[in-house]
Design a protein around this motif. Sequence first.
Motif, mmCIF file in Angstrom:
data_model
loop_
_atom_site.group_PDB
_atom_site.id
_atom_site.type_symbol
_atom_site.label_atom_id
_atom_site.label_comp_id
_atom_site.label_asym_id
_atom_site.label_seq_id
_atom_site.Cartn_x
_atom_site.Cartn_y
_atom_site.Cartn_z
ATOM 1 N N LEU A 50 102.011 -32.039 68.690
ATOM 2 C CA LEU A 50 101.935 -30.931 69.644
ATOM 3 C C LEU A 50 102.757 -31.215 70.897
ATOM 4 C CD1 LEU A 50 98.137 -30.021 69.395
ATOM 5 C CD2 LEU A 50 100.070 -28.650 68.601
ATOM 6 N N THR A 56 101.594 -27.422 60.836
ATOM 7 C CA THR A 56 100.633 -26.604 61.578
ATOM 8 C C THR A 56 99.267 -26.661 60.919
ATOM 9 O OG1 THR A 56 102.395 -25.092 62.303
ATOM 10 C CG2 THR A 56 100.125 -24.285 62.418
ATOM 11 N N ILE A 88 97.727 -30.132 61.606
ATOM 12 C CA ILE A 88 97.140 -30.209 62.948
ATOM 13 C C ILE A 88 95.783 -29.525 62.972
ATOM 14 C CG2 ILE A 88 97.402 -29.426 65.336
ATOM 15 C CD1 ILE A 88 100.444 -29.737 64.947
#
Length: 303
Positions: free
Chosen positions: A102, A117, A120
């Motif tokens: 990030l 994504t 995460i």
Amino acid sequence: MSLPHLLLVLIINMVWGLNFVAIAVAVEHFPPILANCLRFSVVLLLLAPFLKRVEGQMNILLSIAFIMGIVHFGTVFLAMAVAEDMAPIAIAAQTNVPFATLLAVIFLGERIGIWRTMGISLSFVGVVIIGFEPGGFSQIDAIALVLFSALSYAVVAILMRRIRGARPMNVQAFIALAAVPGSILLSAGIETGQLEALTQAPTIAWIAIIYSGIGASIIGHGGMYVLFQRYPVTTVAPFMLLAPVFAVIAAILFLDESLTPYDIIGGTITLLGVLIITLRTRNRQPIIVTEDPLGTKQEDTAS
């Protein structure tokens, strides 16, 4: 990976996994910031010959040393001191990888696709499951501290992308140099009972301190540097997920901990997310090996 190097990476992960137990033992007998100071005193004593200036890089090197030695590891020891169970902390510590990803997006302008994504998202969902299990709110303070330590490590990972000419032991030596006096001052300001702890701590507490300094910082990182010199990051990095697995096993064997279904489900989801991020790493940067939250990680697998 050759068989000798495969055995080496397994040994390193075992050493790092057992480091969780060593820290847990140390903070039972020493105030946590003092324990951090003692651990890095061992490291500084052994790595003093590596304290060499890196021309044009000292500002960033000292910044890394301050964040890692005092903020990151100080928070790790604090987290372990207030934790009721070690296993969830070992798993939550792996969030340094999604945090670093990030920060790379925010500050370095890197782009991530759907897979990272998702990785995460899974990483943090798993931690939420662990932290908010029924009756688990007593562990929230420890998890919050270890998440902060993971974030501070991620900041260091970004800074390390900018440093040139510093070898791993050189960086470790400067981290220890910052950690020792910084921890002394911090401990003097917020802790009590230091002299009593130093004079009354049992032998096992000193063994834990020495193990943490030599095993996690020197043997672990020296071995990882050998591996990263010979293999791509994406070959070595997935093996690092074995460290929290060994830590959980060690917690069960040596600390008589037991895993709840939430620990198992949340931990699996978190490690799966970290694995996805690691395997989807495309930008292979040079590695400067440093320690993750509790002594377990490579420099940056989140580019």
